[in-house]
Design a protein around this motif. Structure first.
Motif, mmCIF file in Angstrom:
data_model
loop_
_atom_site.group_PDB
_atom_site.id
_atom_site.type_symbol
_atom_site.label_atom_id
_atom_site.label_comp_id
_atom_site.label_asym_id
_atom_site.label_seq_id
_atom_site.Cartn_x
_atom_site.Cartn_y
_atom_site.Cartn_z
ATOM 1 N N ARG A 1 -1.186 8.993 -8.733
ATOM 2 C CA ARG A 1 -1.940 9.352 -7.221
ATOM 3 C C ARG A 1 -1.326 9.179 -6.304
ATOM 4 O O ARG A 1 -1.255 7.727 -6.159
ATOM 5 N N LEU A 2 -0.422 9.851 -5.183
ATOM 6 C CA LEU A 2 -0.571 9.045 -3.963
ATOM 7 C C LEU A 2 -1.720 9.008 -3.772
ATOM 8 O O LEU A 2 -1.861 9.583 -2.736
ATOM 9 N N ARG A 3 -1.759 7.619 -2.478
ATOM 10 C CA ARG A 3 -3.188 7.188 -1.270
ATOM 11 C C ARG A 3 -1.922 6.637 -0.149
ATOM 12 O O ARG A 3 -1.243 6.123 -0.837
ATOM 13 N N LEU A 4 -3.241 7.391 0.121
ATOM 14 C CA LEU A 4 -2.535 6.746 2.194
ATOM 15 C C LEU A 4 -3.512 5.364 2.677
ATOM 16 O O LEU A 4 -4.802 6.314 2.504
ATOM 17 N N LEU A 5 -3.219 4.139 2.639
ATOM 18 C CA LEU A 5 -3.948 3.207 3.060
ATOM 19 C C LEU A 5 -3.677 2.560 4.279
ATOM 20 O O LEU A 5 -2.388 2.436 4.496
ATOM 21 N N GLN A 6 -4.966 2.047 4.706
ATOM 22 C CA GLN A 6 -4.570 1.252 5.847
ATOM 23 C C GLN A 6 -4.987 -0.150 5.550
ATOM 24 O O GLN A 6 -5.726 -1.174 5.664
ATOM 25 N N PRO A 7 -3.433 -1.590 5.276
ATOM 26 C CA PRO A 7 -3.561 -2.880 4.639
ATOM 27 C C PRO A 7 -4.283 -3.795 5.617
ATOM 28 O O PRO A 7 -4.900 -4.205 4.653
ATOM 29 N N ASN A 8 -4.504 -3.243 6.927
ATOM 30 C CA ASN A 8 -4.921 -4.684 7.397
ATOM 31 C C ASN A 8 -6.490 -4.181 7.631
ATOM 32 O O ASN A 8 -7.519 -4.797 8.576
ATOM 33 N N GLN A 9 -7.251 -3.753 6.109
ATOM 34 C CA GLN A 9 -8.242 -3.215 6.286
ATOM 35 C C GLN A 9 -9.094 -3.800 5.843
ATOM 36 O O GLN A 9 -8.857 -4.199 4.717
ATOM 37 N N ALA B 1 4.985 0.819 12.853
ATOM 38 C CA ALA B 1 4.815 0.872 13.474
ATOM 39 C C ALA B 1 4.078 -0.126 14.648
ATOM 40 O O ALA B 1 3.494 -0.567 14.315
ATOM 41 N N LEU B 2 4.287 -0.127 16.456
ATOM 42 C CA LEU B 2 3.576 -0.745 17.321
ATOM 43 C C LEU B 2 1.744 -1.096 17.075
ATOM 44 O O LEU B 2 1.471 -2.071 16.761
ATOM 45 N N TRP B 3 1.727 0.460 16.841
ATOM 46 C CA TRP B 3 0.000 0.211 15.934
ATOM 47 C C TRP B 3 -0.291 -0.220 15.361
ATOM 48 O O TRP B 3 -1.494 -0.167 14.452
ATOM 49 N N GLY B 4 0.194 -0.652 13.911
ATOM 50 C CA GLY B 4 -0.248 -1.120 12.992
ATOM 51 C C GLY B 4 1.213 -0.656 11.210
ATOM 52 O O GLY B 4 1.894 -0.066 11.756
ATOM 53 N N VAL B 5 1.082 -1.010 10.301
ATOM 54 C CA VAL B 5 0.951 -0.613 9.367
ATOM 55 C C VAL B 5 0.533 -0.197 8.906
ATOM 56 O O VAL B 5 -0.900 0.117 8.261
ATOM 57 N N THR B 6 0.679 1.405 7.043
ATOM 58 C CA THR B 6 0.256 2.143 5.992
ATOM 59 C C THR B 6 0.816 1.870 5.060
ATOM 60 O O THR B 6 2.108 1.847 5.200
ATOM 61 N N ASP B 7 0.438 1.887 4.454
ATOM 62 C CA ASP B 7 1.209 2.203 2.843
ATOM 63 C C ASP B 7 0.578 3.755 2.275
ATOM 64 O O ASP B 7 0.165 3.954 2.227
ATOM 65 N N VAL B 8 1.880 3.900 1.395
ATOM 66 C CA VAL B 8 1.700 4.801 0.673
ATOM 67 C C VAL B 8 1.746 4.767 -0.758
ATOM 68 O O VAL B 8 3.024 3.412 -0.450
ATOM 69 N N ALA B 9 0.695 4.868 -1.370
ATOM 70 C CA ALA B 9 1.184 4.158 -2.608
ATOM 71 C C ALA B 9 0.462 5.028 -3.982
ATOM 72 O O ALA B 9 -0.184 6.322 -4.266
ATOM 73 N N ASP B 10 1.438 4.758 -5.184
ATOM 74 C CA ASP B 10 1.052 5.577 -6.518
ATOM 75 C C ASP B 10 -0.460 3.935 -7.191
ATOM 76 O O ASP B 10 -0.386 3.582 -7.410
ATOM 77 N N LEU B 11 -1.080 5.416 -6.431
ATOM 78 C CA LEU B 11 -2.523 4.599 -7.540
ATOM 79 C C LEU B 11 -3.057 5.478 -8.380
ATOM 80 O O LEU B 11 -3.796 6.451 -8.492
ATOM 81 N N GLY B 12 -2.743 5.419 -9.986
ATOM 82 C CA GLY B 12 -3.524 5.590 -11.093
ATOM 83 C C GLY B 12 -2.741 7.083 -11.293
ATOM 84 O O GLY B 12 -2.583 8.032 -11.565
#
Length: 130
Positions: free
Chosen positions: A45-53, A32-43
């Motif tokens: 399990r679903l996780r919500l990540l902020q890849p710009n961090q 979105a205008l405010w940034g990027v968000t990933d929904v990832a399958d880690l092991g």
């Protein structure tokens, strides 16, 4: 991320819905205008990540499957909307929009396409497809 995936793999599934879900149908990079968000399958399990961090796992949110088009933010830090839903909007089986804690995001490819077509960006403008 590897450590987060290994740790997640040791966690039991939240419920039968999580265990039976096709996790790939939820994963992706959204913007979105405010940034990027990933929904990832880690092991598994679903996780919500902020890849710009610098370390995207510091504010990582845990997601649980509610149904085919809904996840719940089961655990998150700070103001990351724990308990709120993540709702998927689909057309012909493809994700067109995701609403994360009240914020609309679109697949990154669509966001980039829309942004490239703009001369300028302003609040209230056409930042993403409707």
């Amino acid at each position: 991320l590897v450590d987060a995936a290994l740790g997640a793999a040791k966690e039991p599934a939240a419920d039968a819905e999580d265990a039976a879900a096709d996790l790939d149908s939820y994963t992706g990079r959204f913007a979105a205008l405010w940034g990027v968000t990933d929904v990832a399958d880690l092991g598994g399990r679903l996780r919500l990540l902020q890849p710009n961090q610098p370390d995207p796992t510091v504010a990582m949110g845990k997601l649980e499957v509610v149904d085919a088009d809904t996840l719940r933010i089961a655990d998150a830090v700070g103001f990351a909307s724990p308990g709120e839903t993540v709702r998927y909007h689909r057309s012909d089986g493809r994700v067109t929009k995701v609403v994360i804690g009240g914020l609309d995001v679109v697949p990154i490819e669509e966001h980039v396409r829309v942004m490239r077509g703009l001369d300028r960006i302003g609040l209230g403008g056409p930042h993403a497809p409707s």
